[in-house]
Write an enzyme that holds these catalytic residues in place. Structure first.
Site, PDB file in Angstrom:
ATOM      1  N   GLY A  10       0.840  -1.192   0.000  1.00 56.74           N
ATOM      2  CA  GLY A  10       0.000   0.000   0.000  1.00 56.74           C
ATOM      3  C   GLY A  10       0.872   1.237   0.000  1.00 56.74           C
ATOM      4  N   GLY A  11       0.277   2.377  -0.290  1.00 53.09           N
ATOM      5  CA  GLY A  11       1.020   3.631  -0.327  1.00 53.09           C
ATOM      6  C   GLY A  11       1.404   4.098   1.067  1.00 53.09           C
ATOM      7  N   SER A  12       2.246   5.090   1.113  1.00 53.98           N
ATOM      8  CA  SER A  12       2.649   5.704   2.370  1.00 53.98           C
ATOM      9  C   SER A  12       1.410   6.227   3.111  1.00 53.98           C
ATOM     10  CB  SER A  12       3.603   6.856   2.052  1.00 53.98           C
ATOM     11  OG  SER A  12       4.108   7.434   3.216  1.00 53.98           O
ATOM     12  N   SER A  13       1.362   6.012   4.416  1.00 54.01           N
ATOM     13  CA  SER A  13       0.237   6.440   5.268  1.00 54.01           C
ATOM     14  C   SER A  13      -1.091   5.756   4.935  1.00 54.01           C
ATOM     15  CB  SER A  13       0.049   7.970   5.245  1.00 54.01           C
ATOM     16  OG  SER A  13       1.140   8.590   5.897  1.00 54.01           O
ATOM     17  N   GLY A  15      -1.703   2.843   6.162  1.00 53.66           N
ATOM     18  CA  GLY A  15      -2.014   2.094   7.373  1.00 53.66           C
ATOM     19  C   GLY A  15      -1.459   0.671   7.414  1.00 53.66           C
ATOM     20  N   LYS A  16      -0.489   0.366   6.533  1.00 51.04           N
ATOM     21  CA  LYS A  16       0.073  -0.994   6.496  1.00 51.04           C
ATOM     22  C   LYS A  16       0.718  -1.416   7.823  1.00 51.04           C
ATOM     23  CE  LYS A  16       3.140   0.020   3.420  1.00 51.04           C
ATOM     24  NZ  LYS A  16       2.884   1.452   3.238  1.00 51.04           N
ATOM     25  N   SER A  17       1.524  -0.527   8.390  1.00 60.79           N
ATOM     26  CA  SER A  17       2.264  -0.908   9.597  1.00 60.79           C
ATOM     27  C   SER A  17       1.329  -1.167  10.766  1.00 60.79           C
ATOM     28  CB  SER A  17       3.276   0.180   9.965  1.00 60.79           C
ATOM     29  OG  SER A  17       4.162   0.386   8.890  1.00 60.79           O
ATOM     30  N   ASP A  37      10.919  -0.144   5.500  1.00 58.60           N
ATOM     31  CA  ASP A  37      11.523   0.734   6.511  1.00 58.60           C
ATOM     32  C   ASP A  37      12.649   0.025   7.263  1.00 58.60           C
ATOM     33  OD1 ASP A  37       9.851   2.796   5.820  1.00 58.60           O
ATOM     34  OD2 ASP A  37       8.456   2.505   7.470  1.00 58.60           O
TER      35      ASP A  37
END
Lengths: 174, 174, 174, 174
Positions: A10-13, A15-17, A37
């Protein structure tokens, strides 16, 4: 065959993490979470500087980074073959080509491919609320990372909590 | 044969991570740094809770952690075999037995084994100055991690800067 | 008269924050530590962007930042007047003029002025070992921040540990 | 009279800090954000250890902490009187009594009191997704912090984004 790898793209922000942390909490077995990361923290500052953040939120990486990333992917796959369960938290900046690189590395392993969607404007608002990311990445990556990528399952964090998405994903882990 | 792995072993607050960053800066080729902290960040909170920090600074890990660590070691070795150069930043809580686990994983690779020493009282003072570690770990680990471990090179940060130690190590990389 | 403020002034990577943490540990009374980093965390991203890091490690701040900093200094002084003991951890980029701003804010309070020196090349090595600062700041600030500044006490971290320096400072607190 | 202080009160993981960052971005003037986390970072480890996190997510603070907090509140109010605009990001563990302490400190200033609500179960899920907070705090604080507290405005992050809540609040700033 038992699922031993979950790839969250998914894109940055998007919510993957957060989903990855919830997956670690709700799945009965221990899962490692390794992401782009983790790799960026491991590379030398000189190579990290080869990663360019354009004013429009675009990101480009140099060939030095790609070579290290190939070795990294091979190593993550080897951890799985050695018995670890791994959640991979990534943003496929190259779309289908990025997926193919992971497919090659994870060859022969049972992978659950998950697309993590989030409306670009909502992701941009969350990027502002986090305050620790280069502004514009969320919007720039929201669609690009999904181009040509095939999934077993897609979740959308625009109106759903990370934990709810994690439970949907966990229900698909065999 | 070219050195592709540098293992830095030392107690908490002995200065390993600083040496690793300096190595990445002074070595001409790009090196990844992967350490026990990378692994701890990757494991689920539940397994991390199996890592116990005793009031005297001692640390014990559960068998769940050791199984994940075995897979992790195998994966790190695979990254090296796939072409990456890797600095491993670890604290051998099990002394010689910990070294043997890495020896098994890194079998056939050219490894530079480096002991990072620091006087226990000085390391304890640095632990206080950092303020982000459990108090007592520096003192408790200062000697224990070196028991029975064989090195190609030892550096001592008690009176030497991280960068100076890194240059000594870099001079031994072939 | 009881010392209620300790001002630590030194360049980036000179070791001020480590000394501040050791002071909090060795002094018998509770002391707050507030620094320019606390203020930078509190300001909006837009103002923070007004802080410019030049390629040579120089730092310049806009007038918007200076106005917020004036209010911040007044507030820190008010905390002391309300009974708190405070360690101020700062880098006087304006040398004597920066000290005068703090003198005005702290007017009437008993202040211990401490210069934290570190050889520029050594500080630059520590900056590399930390890996979280803009390269060049340590060297650029090493001397500049001390220009025209008057101290009650100077410590030098080039060859002395933070804890040793903290004990020297603590011995001067009345 | 111009609003110069916005107090955001809500439980752990209710989204206060994200709203504060969005407020800094959407408000035309520069605003500082200072919160209980800023204070906790500033206090010595010994006092921080006086803050107890019970297994059920409850938090109790010692009298040493309360004295430092009183001086802190006085100082934050002095920053506002000296011209700064400040967003205060707090969790009123003492409910109405906590609000009264801030009322006393901010006496004579124009304050916008904002309640940040979030359903306890949703906040608990976000706490899990963040992974950096003591588990149970979100649920334990969700209602307690609002007991007897009077607001000018309440926002609810259960189904609304931080940026949307920030815009509602900004519309009330005069």
């Amino acid at each position: 065959m038992t699922t031993r790898v979950i790839v969250l793209n998914g894109g940055s922000s998007s919510g993957k993490s957060g989903i990855a942390r919830c997956l670690q909490a709700v799945l009965p077995e221990p899962w490692l979470t390794l992401g782009v990361d983790t790799l960026i923290d491991a590379i030398p500052a000189g190579v990290a500087e080869g990663i360019e953040f354009a004013p429009d939120g675009g990101v480009s990486v140099g060939s030095g980074f790609q070579r290290l990333e190939d070795a990294w992917m091979t190593g993550v796959a080897a951890m799985v073959r050695a018995g670890a369960r791994v959640v991979i938290d990534d943003a496929f900046l190259g779309g289908a080509a990025s997926q193919q690189r992971w497919r090659d590395a994870l060859n022969g392993l049972e992978v659950l491919w998950v697309g993590v969607r989030c409306d670009g404007a909502v992701a941009a608002g969350r990027e502002m609320a986090r305050g620790d990311r280069v502004a514009g990445m969320a919007e720039a990556q929201a669609d690009v990372v999904h181009r040509g990528v095939a999934y077993d399952l897609e979740v959308d964090t625009t109106e759903r909590e990370a934990l709810v998405c994690a439970r949907e994903i966990a229900a698909r882990v065999e």
